[in-house]
Structure formats: structure tokens, C-alpha cells
Design a protein around this motif. Structure first.
Motif, PDB file in Angstrom:
ATOM      1  N   GLU A 103       0.832  -1.191   0.000  1.00  0.00           N
ATOM      2  CA  GLU A 103       0.000   0.000   0.000  1.00  0.00           C
ATOM      3  C   GLU A 103       0.874   1.251   0.000  1.00  0.00           C
ATOM      4  O   GLU A 103       2.078   1.185   0.290  1.00  0.00           O
ATOM      5  CB  GLU A 103      -0.924   0.004   1.226  1.00  0.00           C
ATOM      6  N   LYS A 104       0.279   2.383  -0.309  1.00  0.00           N
ATOM      7  CA  LYS A 104       1.005   3.650  -0.281  1.00  0.00           C
ATOM      8  C   LYS A 104       1.553   3.890   1.122  1.00  0.00           C
ATOM      9  O   LYS A 104       0.849   3.755   2.118  1.00  0.00           O
ATOM     10  CB  LYS A 104       0.066   4.807  -0.660  1.00  0.00           C
ATOM     11  N   SER A 106       3.847   2.102   2.612  1.00  0.00           N
ATOM     12  CA  SER A 106       4.220   0.862   3.301  1.00  0.00           C
ATOM     13  C   SER A 106       5.684   0.489   3.097  1.00  0.00           C
ATOM     14  O   SER A 106       6.130  -0.528   3.604  1.00  0.00           O
ATOM     15  CB  SER A 106       3.332  -0.293   2.829  1.00  0.00           C
ATOM     16  N   VAL A 108       7.251   0.591  -0.228  1.00  0.00           N
ATOM     17  CA  VAL A 108       7.497   0.077  -1.577  1.00  0.00           C
ATOM     18  C   VAL A 108       8.718   0.755  -2.193  1.00  0.00           C
ATOM     19  O   VAL A 108       9.632   0.091  -2.695  1.00  0.00           O
ATOM     20  CB  VAL A 108       6.252   0.275  -2.469  1.00  0.00           C
ATOM     21  N   ASN A 172       6.326   2.574 -10.200  1.00  0.00           N
ATOM     22  CA  ASN A 172       4.901   2.274 -10.108  1.00  0.00           C
ATOM     23  C   ASN A 172       4.364   1.841 -11.465  1.00  0.00           C
ATOM     24  O   ASN A 172       4.366   2.616 -12.419  1.00  0.00           O
ATOM     25  CB  ASN A 172       4.129   3.507  -9.619  1.00  0.00           C
ATOM     26  N   ASP A 174       1.549   1.650 -13.595  1.00  0.00           N
ATOM     27  CA  ASP A 174       0.288   2.400 -13.500  1.00  0.00           C
ATOM     28  C   ASP A 174      -0.782   1.959 -14.485  1.00  0.00           C
ATOM     29  O   ASP A 174      -1.905   2.463 -14.448  1.00  0.00           O
ATOM     30  CB  ASP A 174       0.573   3.898 -13.701  1.00  0.00           C
ATOM     31  N   GLY A 195       7.385  -1.535  -8.898  1.00  0.00           N
ATOM     32  CA  GLY A 195       6.465  -1.401  -7.770  1.00  0.00           C
ATOM     33  C   GLY A 195       5.019  -1.503  -8.225  1.00  0.00           C
ATOM     34  O   GLY A 195       4.656  -1.027  -9.304  1.00  0.00           O
ATOM     35  N   TYR A 197       1.097  -0.979  -6.426  1.00  0.00           N
ATOM     36  CA  TYR A 197       0.390  -0.577  -5.216  1.00  0.00           C
ATOM     37  C   TYR A 197      -0.903  -1.369  -5.065  1.00  0.00           C
ATOM     38  O   TYR A 197      -1.810  -1.272  -5.886  1.00  0.00           O
ATOM     39  CB  TYR A 197       0.111   0.931  -5.224  1.00  0.00           C
TER      40      TYR A 197
END
Length: 277
Positions: A103-104, A106, A108, A172, A174, A195, A197
């Protein structure tokens, strides 16, 4: 540990001047923001990663402070024993995809930087594709995403794959097309560290599949998946808790107890070792 604490209350009228000052330091536009705005404030050996977001009460300012060269080692990121051996083995083998899911907030990004630092050396070409550069990496080419200029994550990954890069880090994934490009790059022999999320590693994989990424592509490309979680720090007042022998035996199958005891002692908990002994 993710828990907010109020330290100072400032009048709303003063916040406008504070926001203007921060924008000047970050060399950003002084106009009221209509979408989230990101910048970096150089405070010597400390960097302030700052963002401005429009709200119904004015602009919300968020600052995250980071020391210069604050990249942590794999051990500091929480890898020990068998998990550390597994990660190092994957990082130093040919190609494949390594996904860090959480999660954001956490950890990452911290984990991604630890992984890219562990694999770095002067003999290989490393490129990172980042929405926000958290730290300067002297051993890597860092690409900063600028969506307003047409340079998105997909464009950054595609450009990195066209170059002679053995290792590519994406902070990320996306979209589905970015995910497919990352996994295809892994199949071409590149080490793709990315990464994702999501709440858990399972949720991360399910999100990729539900977005249209082929499970066959994931199976052929994925070498390692790491889950991150933010845990609250231990409070000052603690109560002793003794594990049963059966619980200790079960726990020893999951983690290296000797390494864990060393970590706990380094945190100022020597009584744990005596209790275990």
C-alpha cells in the motif's frame, strides 16, 4: 509508523505565505494549484520532497524529509536469513521481473531503492523510471515522469528498453500496457524491478490479471514478488509475553530466530534474548 501527531497549529491566513515560500524554494509556479504539484527543496544534506494539492480549504502541503544518500541496505529493509538469500539469488541471475507490492506509504519505494542499490555496479547499465525521485543514485540514469509533457511511465519504460540497460527500475506500474511492457522486457533478459500498489501480493497479481495482463506472461516473466507492510512502532511501555515451545518451533520454520533476536537486541530489547535462552 504512519500515525499522525499534531505538533503546531498555524493560522490559516499565514499558510498562504508559507505555501508561497515553499514554492519559491522548490522553484515551482506561485499560481494557485489546480492539480497536485510536486517539487524538491534542497536543504544541504537533507532533501524535502514537497507536494501541493488543492482542497476546499486551500492548498494542502505535504513534505517528506530524506537524508542525502539515504538508500538502505537489504538487511535494513527487512530481509534476513532465507529471504535475503532468495532475493540476492534473484537479483544476480539473468533477467526476470521482480515486483514489490504494498500500500502507499508501506515501504514500496524504500524496498525498490534497496534492491536497485544491491544490484548496482559499474559493469552494468541501470535506468530508473520514477514519478518522483526520492534520492539521487550516482550509479543509475534516473528518468523523471512528466505527464503534462507527454512523458509518462509507459514512454519511460519503452525508452529504457530501447537502450542498452541490463537493469530497469519502475517505481509504479500504473497501467496494463506498462505492466505488459515490463514483463516483456523481463522475457528479453532484462532485470525489471517494479512497484505495484495493492493491499497484498495476491491482490497485486489479481489487479494485473483483471486489467488484461495475460497470466501466461506473468508466469513466464515473474521471478520474485515481495510484499511490504507498514507496522506500528513498539510503544515505550511493553508487557512481556512468553511463547510456548510449540509456537517457537512453528516460528523457527518461518524465520531465522537467531537473526531476529539480534535485530531485537539492536532495538534495545536485550530481555528478549534472555527470555528465549
Amino acid at each position: 509508523n504512519g500515525v499522525l501527531h499534531e505538533s503546531l497549529s498555524i493560522a490559516k491566513e499565514v499558510l498562504v505565505n508559507i505555501a508561497t515560500r515553499f514554492k519559491l524554494l522548490a522553484k515551482l509556479s506561485l499560481l494557485p494549484v489546480t492539480s497536485t504539484l510536486h517539487g524538491i527543496i534542497n536543504l544541504g544534506k537533507i532533501f524535502g520532497h514537497i507536494s501541493f494539492s488543492p482542497t476546499v480549504h486551500g492548498e494542502k502541503i505535504r513534505i517528506r524529509l530524506a537524508k542525502e544518500n539515504s538508500v538502505v541496505s537489504l538487511e535494513s529493509a527487512g530481509f534476513h536469513g532465507q529471504s535475503l538469500e532468495n532475493v540476492e539469488k534473484c537479483l544476480h541471475s539473468q533477467g526476470g521481473a521482480v515486483l514489490v507490492v504494498g500500500e502507499k506509504g508501506s515501504g514500496v519505494t524504500t524496498t525498490l531503492y534497496a534492491l536497485i542499490h544491491a544490484v548496482s555496479n559499474t559493469a552494468i547499465n541501470i535506468t530508473t523510471v520514477e514519478n518522483s525521485v526520492r534520492d539521487m543514485l550516482p550509479f543509475a540514469t534516473q528518468l523523471l515522469i512528466r505527464p503534462k509533457l507527454g512523458f509518462d511511465v509507459y514512454s519511460g519504460v519503452r525508452g529504457a528498453l530501447r537502450g542498452d540497460n541490463q537493469v530497469i527500475m519502475v517505481d509504479n506500474i500504473d497501467s496494463a500496457k506498462t505492466a505488459r511492457l515490463v514483463l516483456q522486457g523481463a522475457n528479453l533478459g532484462r532485470l525489471m524491478i517494479s512497484g505495484v500498489y495493492a493491499k497484498s501480493t495476491i491482490d497485486g497479481l489479481l489487479d494485473l490479471i483483471s486489467s488484461g495482463v495475460s497470466p501466461f506472461l506473468i508466469q513466464n516473466s515473474l521471478k520474485l514478488i515481495i510484499g511490504t507492510k507498514l507496522l506500528n512502532a513498539l510503544p515505550e511501555s511493553r508487557e512481556k509475553f512468553y511463547l510456548e515451545r510449540s509456537e517457537i518451533k512453528t516460528l523457527s520454520k518461518i524465520i531465522d530466530l537467531n537473526v531476529m533476536l539480534e535485530i531485537l537486541k539492536s532495538l534495545g530489547l536485550p530481555e528478549v534474548a534472555s527470555a528465549h535462552g
